[in-house]
Design an enzyme around this catalytic site. Structure first.
Site: not given
Ligand code: ADP
Length: 404
Positions: A7, A91, A180, A247, A391
């Site tokens: 990743n 990823r 996601h 955010r 993940e």
């Protein structure tokens, strides 16, 4: 087969070596501050101590070399040579509309991913640098790309279109993509298995309506109907949707011009504020984005934290209501990621909004953290659960499936 999962971010590279048969992690770690002073490799073979090696890393090629050296180190390594790595799973953040599932990485795939760079300028180029570095050092090893956006490509047009002139979709592909996806895919599969095991053996992913709340630093909710994502809260970028750590999530787009004029900020500055200084940090007027701190302050009655927590939870509850409507019902509500797996205060507060669904929570089961648990009562009309996301394992599974 050993699968190396990579990743790669702009200045970091996380890795995990997974045995694809036992699905156990053999070693993992991270290269941090690549191209910046003070770069370091943190490496851990499972069952052994973590090793931190402060070492200059000018670029990602050097970082991948160091990872491979660490994995094959005669003392702390877990492999005798690179050739024991059967495949690499990468990823990749944005596959636009081109990728509906994971793919074997070829020159054409790299080119098509590069064409999505505009949609994820911070992530995609960095992801691809990691791919190139691995290809250079392991030329014969198959590589698979697993896109964050792919799982959401099943969203229907009415869910992914914005109410703006259609020509911008045609010209620039401005639409909702969602992120996601690897986590929502993994967690919805496991939530369905847990439902089968604990609640109703006759029902499986293919006939369940699931709402997955991925609550980490970034956060999103997805409606998974019969195993497919039909709507998700993030949009063209990961800024849309829930209130997150820093955010804003959904806002009235007119706020951007309003604040730019009032504060003399550029559009880029307003966007940076919405990404980095908003969310629960902004709502507290600064302070921590970590929900361990926010929850402690909330429980102590600190006004800033109470304000932030209530707004954060309310937005999640609103999305659950919206997705229940979108699917014409819901069978499972599943929490995941750092907050969803560990923070029972957030889980309780969200569920307090859900009485209308006939949800009843078992508070002692809700105390369980960091593991798979159904925490609704047996008579609850909707199953409420937490499933830890993984993940890396999902990337390893997809990689195995494609290379074999
Ligand atoms: P990221 O999106 O960076 O992967 P995570 O999924 O790790 O983020 O989520 C980070 C959040 O999860 C933090 O706000 C933190 O409070 C919470 N969290 C992570 N681990 C724990 C834990 N063991 N106990 C309580 N909260 C945790």
């Amino acid at each position: 087969m050993n699968i190396l999962v990579i990743n790669c971010g702009s200045s970091s590279l996380k890795f995990q070596l997974i045995n694809s048969v036992s699905e156990e992690t053999i070693a993992k770690g991270i290269c941090e501050r690549i191209g910046i002073d003070g770069s370091q490799l943190v490496y851990q073979a499972v069952g052994k101590d973590k090793i931190t090696n402060v070492v200059k890393m000018d670029d990602h090629l050097k970082a991948v070399k160091l990872v491979l050296n660490a994995l094959t180190d005669p003392v702390n390594g877990v492999l005798s040579s690179f050739s024991e790595i059967g495949a690499v799973g990468h990823r990749l953040v944005h596959g636009g509309e081109k990728f509906h599932s994971s793919v074997l990485i070829t020159d054409e795939v790299i080119k098509a991913t590069e064409e999505c760079n505009d949609l994820a300028p911070l992530h995609n180029p960095a992801n691809l640098i990691g791919v190139q570095a691995c290809r250079e050092l392991m030329p014969g090893t198959p590589m698979v790309g697993v896109f964050d956006t792919a799982f959401h490509q099943t969203m229907p047009e009415e869910a992914y279109l914005y109410g703006i002139p259609y020509e911008y979709y045609e010209k620039y592909k401005v639409r909702r993509y969602g992120f996601h996806g690897t986590s929502h895919n993994y967690v919805s599969q496991h939530a369905a298995l847990l439902y089968q095991a604990k609640i109703d053996a006759a029902r499986s992913l293919e006939d369940l309506k699931i709402i997955v709340c991925h609550l980490g630093n970034g956060a999103s909710v997805t409606a998974v109907k019969n195993g497919k994502s039909i709507d998700t809260s993030m949009g063209l970028t990961p800024l849309e949707g829930l209130i997150m750590g820093t955010r804003s999530g959904d806002i009235d787009p007119a706020i951007i011009e309003f604040l730019a004029l009032k504060e003399g900020m550029s559009i880029q500055e307003v966007t940076a504020m919405l990404n980095k200084k908003s969310g629960v940090v902004g709502l507290q007027n600064g302070g921590s984005s970590d929900f361990r701190d926010i929850t402690a302050d909330y429980l102590a009655g600190k006004a800033e934290a109470v304000r932030a927590m209530k707004a954060y939870v309310y937005r999640i509850a609103k999305y659950i209501g919206a997705y229940t409507a979108a699917m014409n019902g819901v069978d499972i509500i599943c929490f995941t990621a750092g907050i969803g797996e560990n923070n029972n205060v957030v889980r309780t507060m969200v569920c307090e909004y859900l009485g209308y669904l006939g949800i009843e929570i078992d508070e002692s089961a809700n105390e369980i953290k960091g593991e798979e648990v159904v925490f609704s009562k047996a008579n609850s009309k909707v199953a409420v659960m937490s499933v830890p996301t993984d993940e890396e394992l999902m990337i390893a599974r997809d990689t195995k499936g494609i290379v074999s």
